[in-house]
Design a protein around this motif. Structure first.
Motif, PDB file in Angstrom:
ATOM      1  N   ALA A   1     -56.525   5.270  57.756  1.00 22.62           N
ATOM      2  CA  ALA A   1     -55.839   6.673  57.841  1.00 22.62           C
ATOM      3  C   ALA A   1     -55.083   6.580  59.018  1.00 22.62           C
ATOM      4  O   ALA A   1     -55.493   6.608  60.163  1.00 22.62           O
ATOM      5  N   ASP A   2     -53.776   6.538  58.938  1.00 23.27           N
ATOM      6  CA  ASP A   2     -52.883   6.560  60.196  1.00 23.27           C
ATOM      7  C   ASP A   2     -51.898   7.428  60.023  1.00 23.27           C
ATOM      8  O   ASP A   2     -51.211   7.456  59.034  1.00 23.27           O
ATOM      9  N   LEU A   3     -51.572   8.180  61.009  1.00 22.52           N
ATOM     10  CA  LEU A   3     -50.641   9.411  60.977  1.00 22.52           C
ATOM     11  C   LEU A   3     -49.378   9.071  60.576  1.00 22.52           C
ATOM     12  O   LEU A   3     -48.596   9.632  59.871  1.00 22.52           O
TER      13      LEU A   3
ATOM     14  N   MET B   1     -57.492   0.989  49.685  1.00 26.41           N
ATOM     15  CA  MET B   1     -56.852   0.804  48.459  1.00 26.41           C
ATOM     16  C   MET B   1     -55.837  -0.050  48.480  1.00 26.41           C
ATOM     17  O   MET B   1     -55.075  -0.029  49.593  1.00 26.41           O
ATOM     18  N   HIS B   2     -55.651  -1.022  47.345  1.00 28.82           N
ATOM     19  CA  HIS B   2     -54.637  -2.148  47.328  1.00 28.82           C
ATOM     20  C   HIS B   2     -53.204  -1.072  47.545  1.00 28.82           C
ATOM     21  O   HIS B   2     -53.047   0.073  46.942  1.00 28.82           O
ATOM     22  N   ASN B   3     -52.328  -1.721  48.215  1.00 34.39           N
ATOM     23  CA  ASN B   3     -50.937  -1.092  48.301  1.00 34.39           C
ATOM     24  C   ASN B   3     -50.160  -0.785  47.073  1.00 34.39           C
ATOM     25  O   ASN B   3     -49.763   0.513  47.143  1.00 34.39           O
TER      26      ASN B   3
ATOM     27  N   ALA C   1     -45.292   8.670  56.351  1.00 41.00           N
ATOM     28  CA  ALA C   1     -44.118   8.141  56.256  1.00 41.00           C
ATOM     29  C   ALA C   1     -44.181   7.546  54.499  1.00 41.00           C
ATOM     30  O   ALA C   1     -43.310   7.446  53.771  1.00 41.00           O
ATOM     31  N   SER C   2     -45.604   7.002  54.152  1.00 37.00           N
ATOM     32  CA  SER C   2     -45.727   6.439  52.822  1.00 37.00           C
ATOM     33  C   SER C   2     -45.514   7.684  51.775  1.00 37.00           C
ATOM     34  O   SER C   2     -45.078   7.514  50.652  1.00 37.00           O
ATOM     35  N   TRP C   3     -46.277   8.423  51.900  1.00 34.65           N
ATOM     36  CA  TRP C   3     -46.510   9.755  51.183  1.00 34.65           C
ATOM     37  C   TRP C   3     -44.912  10.308  51.008  1.00 34.65           C
ATOM     38  O   TRP C   3     -44.341  10.497  49.827  1.00 34.65           O
TER      39      TRP C   3
ATOM     40  N   ALA D   1     -55.941  -7.039  54.197  1.00 31.31           N
ATOM     41  CA  ALA D   1     -57.135  -6.141  54.342  1.00 31.31           C
ATOM     42  C   ALA D   1     -57.410  -5.979  56.023  1.00 31.31           C
ATOM     43  O   ALA D   1     -58.378  -5.427  56.289  1.00 31.31           O
ATOM     44  N   LEU D   2     -56.289  -6.193  56.926  1.00 28.70           N
ATOM     45  CA  LEU D   2     -56.360  -6.042  58.176  1.00 28.70           C
ATOM     46  C   LEU D   2     -56.121  -4.380  58.499  1.00 28.70           C
ATOM     47  O   LEU D   2     -56.349  -4.151  59.704  1.00 28.70           O
ATOM     48  N   SER D   3     -55.566  -3.682  57.929  1.00 26.13           N
ATOM     49  CA  SER D   3     -55.007  -2.506  58.086  1.00 26.13           C
ATOM     50  C   SER D   3     -56.265  -1.572  58.669  1.00 26.13           C
ATOM     51  O   SER D   3     -55.590  -1.104  59.791  1.00 26.13           O
TER      52      SER D   3
ATOM     53  N   VAL E   1     -51.520  -0.079  44.211  1.00 23.30           N
ATOM     54  CA  VAL E   1     -52.129   0.905  43.661  1.00 23.30           C
ATOM     55  C   VAL E   1     -51.803   2.188  44.493  1.00 23.30           C
ATOM     56  O   VAL E   1     -51.922   3.373  43.816  1.00 23.30           O
ATOM     57  N   ARG E   2     -51.770   2.205  45.836  1.00 21.97           N
ATOM     58  CA  ARG E   2     -51.738   3.370  46.455  1.00 21.97           C
ATOM     59  C   ARG E   2     -50.310   4.120  46.036  1.00 21.97           C
ATOM     60  O   ARG E   2     -50.306   5.323  45.769  1.00 21.97           O
ATOM     61  N   MET E   3     -49.297   3.099  45.581  1.00 23.76           N
ATOM     62  CA  MET E   3     -47.850   3.782  45.400  1.00 23.76           C
ATOM     63  C   MET E   3     -48.112   4.419  43.787  1.00 23.76           C
ATOM     64  O   MET E   3     -47.586   5.162  43.455  1.00 23.76           O
TER      65      MET E   3
HETATM   66  C1  LIG Z   1     -49.420   6.806  49.619  1.00 21.69           C
HETATM   67  C2  LIG Z   1     -49.568   5.679  50.680  1.00 21.69           C
HETATM   68  C3  LIG Z   1     -50.264   5.921  51.790  1.00 21.69           C
HETATM   69  C4  LIG Z   1     -50.510   4.962  52.829  1.00 21.69           C
HETATM   70  N1  LIG Z   1     -51.318   5.337  54.036  1.00 21.69           N
HETATM   71  C5  LIG Z   1     -51.506   4.266  54.927  1.00 21.69           C
HETATM   72  C6  LIG Z   1     -52.175   4.662  55.917  1.00 21.69           C
HETATM   73  O1  LIG Z   1     -52.808   5.604  56.328  1.00 21.69           O
HETATM   74  N2  LIG Z   1     -52.431   3.642  57.029  1.00 21.69           N
HETATM   75  C7  LIG Z   1     -51.889   2.318  56.863  1.00 21.69           C
HETATM   76  O2  LIG Z   1     -52.295   1.513  57.531  1.00 21.69           O
HETATM   77  N3  LIG Z   1     -51.168   2.119  55.916  1.00 21.69           N
HETATM   78  C8  LIG Z   1     -50.683   3.055  54.657  1.00 21.69           C
HETATM   79  N4  LIG Z   1     -50.078   2.800  53.488  1.00 21.69           N
HETATM   80  C9  LIG Z   1     -49.320   1.124  53.567  1.00 21.69           C
HETATM   81  C10 LIG Z   1     -50.305   0.242  53.188  1.00 21.69           C
HETATM   82  O3  LIG Z   1     -50.478   0.716  51.750  1.00 21.69           O
HETATM   83  C11 LIG Z   1     -51.403  -0.394  53.801  1.00 21.69           C
HETATM   84  O4  LIG Z   1     -51.080  -0.718  55.226  1.00 21.69           O
HETATM   85  C12 LIG Z   1     -51.803  -1.746  53.179  1.00 21.69           C
HETATM   86  O5  LIG Z   1     -52.160  -1.515  51.842  1.00 21.69           O
HETATM   87  C13 LIG Z   1     -52.965  -2.396  53.873  1.00 21.69           C
HETATM   88  O6  LIG Z   1     -53.536  -3.395  53.398  1.00 21.69           O
HETATM   89  P1  LIG Z   1     -53.349  -4.870  54.122  1.00 21.69           P
HETATM   90  O7  LIG Z   1     -54.035  -4.727  55.461  1.00 21.69           O
HETATM   91  O8  LIG Z   1     -54.085  -5.718  53.296  1.00 21.69           O
HETATM   92  O9  LIG Z   1     -51.877  -5.038  54.359  1.00 21.69           O
HETATM   93  P2  LIG Z   1     -51.108  -6.331  54.364  1.00 21.69           P
HETATM   94  O10 LIG Z   1     -50.282  -6.546  53.000  1.00 21.69           O
HETATM   95  O11 LIG Z   1     -51.832  -7.506  54.673  1.00 21.69           O
HETATM   96  O12 LIG Z   1     -50.064  -6.190  55.415  1.00 21.69           O
HETATM   97  C14 LIG Z   1     -50.398  -6.392  56.926  1.00 21.69           C
HETATM   98  C15 LIG Z   1     -50.218  -5.003  57.390  1.00 21.69           C
HETATM   99  O13 LIG Z   1     -48.834  -4.559  57.671  1.00 21.69           O
HETATM  100  C16 LIG Z   1     -48.979  -3.115  57.625  1.00 21.69           C
HETATM  101  N5  LIG Z   1     -48.507  -2.538  56.615  1.00 21.69           N
HETATM  102  C17 LIG Z   1     -48.422  -3.052  55.352  1.00 21.69           C
HETATM  103  N6  LIG Z   1     -47.658  -2.486  54.205  1.00 21.69           N
HETATM  104  C18 LIG Z   1     -47.374  -1.256  54.989  1.00 21.69           C
HETATM  105  C19 LIG Z   1     -46.649  -0.139  54.639  1.00 21.69           C
HETATM  106  N7  LIG Z   1     -46.019   0.227  53.466  1.00 21.69           N
HETATM  107  N8  LIG Z   1     -46.495   0.993  55.514  1.00 21.69           N
HETATM  108  C20 LIG Z   1     -46.963   0.679  56.740  1.00 21.69           C
HETATM  109  N9  LIG Z   1     -47.670  -0.390  57.149  1.00 21.69           N
HETATM  110  C21 LIG Z   1     -47.706  -1.356  56.433  1.00 21.69           C
HETATM  111  C22 LIG Z   1     -50.549  -2.730  57.704  1.00 21.69           C
HETATM  112  O14 LIG Z   1     -51.003  -2.543  59.127  1.00 21.69           O
HETATM  113  C23 LIG Z   1     -51.281  -3.977  57.316  1.00 21.69           C
HETATM  114  O15 LIG Z   1     -52.524  -4.079  57.591  1.00 21.69           O
HETATM  115  C24 LIG Z   1     -50.165   3.592  52.603  1.00 21.69           C
HETATM  116  C25 LIG Z   1     -49.259   3.321  51.551  1.00 21.69           C
HETATM  117  C26 LIG Z   1     -48.930   4.435  50.579  1.00 21.69           C
HETATM  118  C27 LIG Z   1     -48.182   3.821  49.441  1.00 21.69           C
END
Ligand SMILES: Cc1cc2nc3c(=O)[nH]c(=O)nc-3n(C[C@H](O)[C@H](O)[C@H](O)COP(=O)(O)OP(=O)(O)OC[C@H]3O[C@@H](n4cnc5c(N)ncnc54)[C@H](O)[C@@H]3O)c2cc1C
Length: 486
Positions: A381-383, A347-349, A388-390, A247-249, A351-353
Motif C-alpha cells: 500500500a503506497d499513497l 494482488m496481480h496488477n 493514482a491507480s484508483w 512481486a517486488l512492490s 486483477v487489481r484493474m
Molecule cells: C487499483 C490499483 C491499486 C494499486 N495500488 C498500488 C499500491 O498501493 N502500491 C503499489 O506499489 N502499486 C499499486 N498498484 C500498481 C500495481 O498493481 C503494482 O505495483 C503491481 O501489481 C506490483 O506487482 P509487481 O511488483 O509484481 O510489479 P511488476 O510488474 O514486477 O513491476 C515492477 C514495479 O513497478 C512498479 N509498478 C508496476 N506497475 C505499476 C503501476 N501501475 N503503478 C505504479 N507502480 C507500478 C511497482 O513498484 C512494481 O513493483 C495498483 C494498481 C491498481 C490498478
C-alpha cells in the motif's frame, strides 16, 4: 568539531543506495563524529493515512531486518513513537545533532512535517537535510518543455528515459555509531496481529507464507525475477495464474531496495535489447509517474482530479461493498483477486484493474472505498501508487482510462486466465468447473455445475449485480456528470 549526524529512516529501510545514510556517514567521517539511525512511528500526523494492517505487519519485519543490518555495520537503530514534529527535535537535542538527514517524500503529510522541521531545527542549532531515497528523480527535475509538471504518462516516461537513472551506490562498509539514546522496543509497538499488545486475531499466516520482508528478501525476489521472469515479462505480465511479474512492490514500497538498484540490475541482466526489459522499466516509471502526480496534486488521495467526478451519483451499498471485500460477489475473477489480496496481502496488477473497475463501475461504489480497503490490506500500500491507480481506473485522474471503457470481468477472465488456474487457486469451491464455464458459472448448464459440485446460491454466490445492467447504470451516471459539465 565532531558532531552527531542523525539518519531518519522513513520509506527507505535499507543500507545500500541510501543517500541519507551515505551523507550522514560521510559527514561523520569528515568531522570525526558519529551516526545515529532513527525511525519514528508517527500515526497522528498522517492526514488519515497511517499505515494499514498489512503494512504494519510488513513494517515490523522490515524494521527488524534493518536494525540487524545497521547493528552489523556498527550503528544500532533507535525507535521512537510519537509526532515526528516533536520526536525529531527531541532526539536532535538529546544527541546534540548538527544535522538530521532524511529521505524526501511526495506525501503531503511528510512534506508539511519537513517544512516545519526545516524551520524548527535551526533554532536549536541543528538542520534538516533531505535526500532522494525513494524516487528515481527529484519531483521537480522532470519537467515539460514549458517547465510545468506532466499530466500524461508517455511523454513523462520519455523524459525520464532521456534523463537517465543514476547508478546505485553500495552500502557503507562500516558506520561509526553514536552512543544511542533510549529506544522503544519494536515488540511494544504491537504492529503484528495476534502478537503481544494486539487486540486482533492473528490473520497474517498467509503473509508469512508468502513474503520475506527486508533487504535480503528483496534481493532474493529480484534475483529470481531476473533469472526466470524478465525475459518473458512483456508476453506474460498480464497472466495472474503464473508468477509473471517481479512481486517486488512491497520491497520497493518500504524502500528495502532502491528503484535505481532494481533498474540497473534489470538492465545488466537483460542487456539493452529485450522487449521484456523495456516494458519492465516502463512499469518502474509508472511508479515514478504516480509520485510525480502526488507531488503536484497533494489532494490526489482524497479528491478526484477531474472536478466533475465530485458530482458522480455514487451508490451507498454496504452489502455489495462487503461482498466485494470478502471475495463473494459471484464473479469468479473478482472474487479470486479479492481473496488473493486477503490471503497474501498482494494482488496481480491485471486483477487489481478488474476488481477496481467492477467496484466503481458495475457496483457504482466510490473509488475511495476501494482505495481505503486496498490501503488496509495491501502489503505494498503506497499513497502515490494506490491513489493514482484508483483514480486512473475510476476515470477521474490524470491520463486516466476513459470512464466508458468498462472491463467485462468474464471476458477479462477468459483472456488472461484462460485455463482458470488463477480462479481455481483462490476460489476452491469452483476448482472442478471446466475452463469453458469457470469465469461465468451462472451460464453453465446444470449438469456441468452438478458434476463440479457447484450449487449456485449455496456453495458459491450468484452474481450480486447483473453485468449488463451494471454497465448500463455506470454509463448513464457518467453521461449525467458529463452533460452537466458541458
Ligand atoms: C487499483 C490499483 C491499486 C494499486 N495500488 C498500488 C499500491 O498501493 N502500491 C503499489 O506499489 N502499486 C499499486 N498498484 C500498481 C500495481 O498493481 C503494482 O505495483 C503491481 O501489481 C506490483 O506487482 P509487481 O511488483 O509484481 O510489479 P511488476 O510488474 O514486477 O513491476 C515492477 C514495479 O513497478 C512498479 N509498478 C508496476 N506497475 C505499476 C503501476 N501501475 N503503478 C505504479 N507502480 C507500478 C511497482 O513498484 C512494481 O513493483 C495498483 C494498481 C491498481 C490498478
Amino acid at each position: 568539531m565532531s558532531s552527531t549526524h542523525i539518519v531518519w529512516f522513513r520509506n527507505d529501510l535499507r543500507v545500500a543506495d541510501q543517500a541519507a545514510l551515505a551523507a550522514a556517514v560521510s559527514g561523520a567521517e569528515a568531522d570525526g563524529g558519529a551516526v545515529l539511525p532513527v525511525f519514528v512511528l508517527d500515526d497522528a500526523d498522517a492526514d488519515g493515512w497511517a499505515p494499514g494492517g498489512a503494512s504494519r505487519w510488513w513494517l515490523h519485519h522490515s524494521l527488524k531486518a534493518l536494525a540487524a543490518d545497521l547493528e552489523k555495520l556498527g550503528a544500532p537503530l533507535v525507535l521512537r513513537r510519537g509526532k515526528a514534529l516533536d520526536v525529531i527535535p527531541e532526539l536532535a537535542a538529546e544527541a546534540k545533532a548538527a544535522v538530521v538527514h532524511a529521505g524526501a517524500s511526495a506525501e503531503p503529510a511528510a512534506r508539511r512535517i519537513d517544512r516545519a522541521l526545516a524551520e524548527a531545527l535551526p533554532k536549536q542549532g541543528s538542520a534538516l537535510k533531505r535526500h532522494r531515497t525513494t524516487m528515481l528523480f527529484n519531483p521537480n527535475e522532470v519537467r515539460t518543455q514549458s517547465g510545468g509538471p506532466y499530466g500524461v504518462y508517455t511523454p513523462f516516461s520519455r523524459a525520464c528515459f532521456a534523463l537517465g537513472v543514476a547508478p546505485p551506490v553500495p552500502a557503507p562498509a562500516r558506520i561509526q555509531g553514536a552512543a544511542p539514546p533510549a529506544s522503544d522496543r519494536l515488540e511494544d509497538w504491537a504492529l503484528l496481529p495476534g502478537g503481544p499488545g494486539s487486540r486482533e486475531p492473528d490473520w497474517a499466516g498467509g503473509l508469512r507464507d508468502t513474503w520475506q520482508p527486508g533487504a535480503a528478501g528483496a534481493e532474493r525476489r529480484l534475483a529470481a525475477f531476473l533469472k526466470d521472469g524478465l525475459l518473458h515479462y512483456d508476453a506474460r505480465r498480464n497472466l495472474p495464474g503464473i508468477a509473471s511479474t517481479s512481486a517486488l512492490s512491497p520491497h520497493i514500497r518500504f524502500g528495502e531496495i532502491s528503484g535505481a538498484a532494481v533498474w540497473h540490475a534489470a538492465v545488466a541482466a537483460a542487456g539493452n535489447a529485450g522487449k521484456g526489459l523495456e516494458t519492465f522499466l516502463k512499469e518502474l516509471l509508472w511508479r515514478e509517474f504516480s509520485i510525480h502526480l502526488l507531488w503536484h496534486n497533494p489532494a490526489l488521495p482524497d479528491a478526484p482530479l477531474r472536478p466533475e467526478f465530485a458530482r458522480m451519483p455514487w451508490r451507498e451499498d454496504g452489502a455489495a461493498l462487503r461482498a466485494w471485500q470478502r471475495g463473494l460477489t459471484g464473479v469468479p475473477i473478482v472474487d479470486a483477486g479479492m481473496r488473493q489480496l486477503w490471503q497474501t496481502g498482494w494482488m496481480h496488477n491485471r486483477v487489481r484493474m478488474i476488481v477496481a473497475s467492477f467496484l466503481v463501475k458495475h457496483l457504482l461504489i466510490p473509488w475511495q472505498e476501494g482505495e481505503r480497503w486496498f490501503w488496509d490490506t495491501l502489503v505494498d500500500a503506497d499513497l502515490a501508487a494506490n491513489s493514482a491507480s484508483w483514480q486512473w481506473v475510476a476515470g477521474s485522474g490524470a491520463d486516466a482510462a476513459p470512464y466508458f471503457r468498462i472491463f467485462n470481468p468474464v471476458l477479462q477472465g477468459a483472456k488472461f486466465d484462460a485455463d482458470g488456474a488463477y480462479v481455481r487457486r483462490f476460489v476452491p469451491e469452483l476448482a472442478k468447473l471446466d475452463a469453458a464455464h469457470i469465469h461465468a458459472p451462472w451460464e453453465a448448464p446444470e449438469a456441468a455445475l452438478r458434476a463440479a459440485g457447484v450449487a449456485l446460491g449455496a456453495t458459491y454466490p450468484r452474481p450480486i449485480v447483473d453485468l449488463a445492467e451494471g454497465r448500463r447504470r455506470a454509463l448513464a451516471a457518467y453521461e449525467a456528470i458529463r452533460s452537466e459539465a458541458a
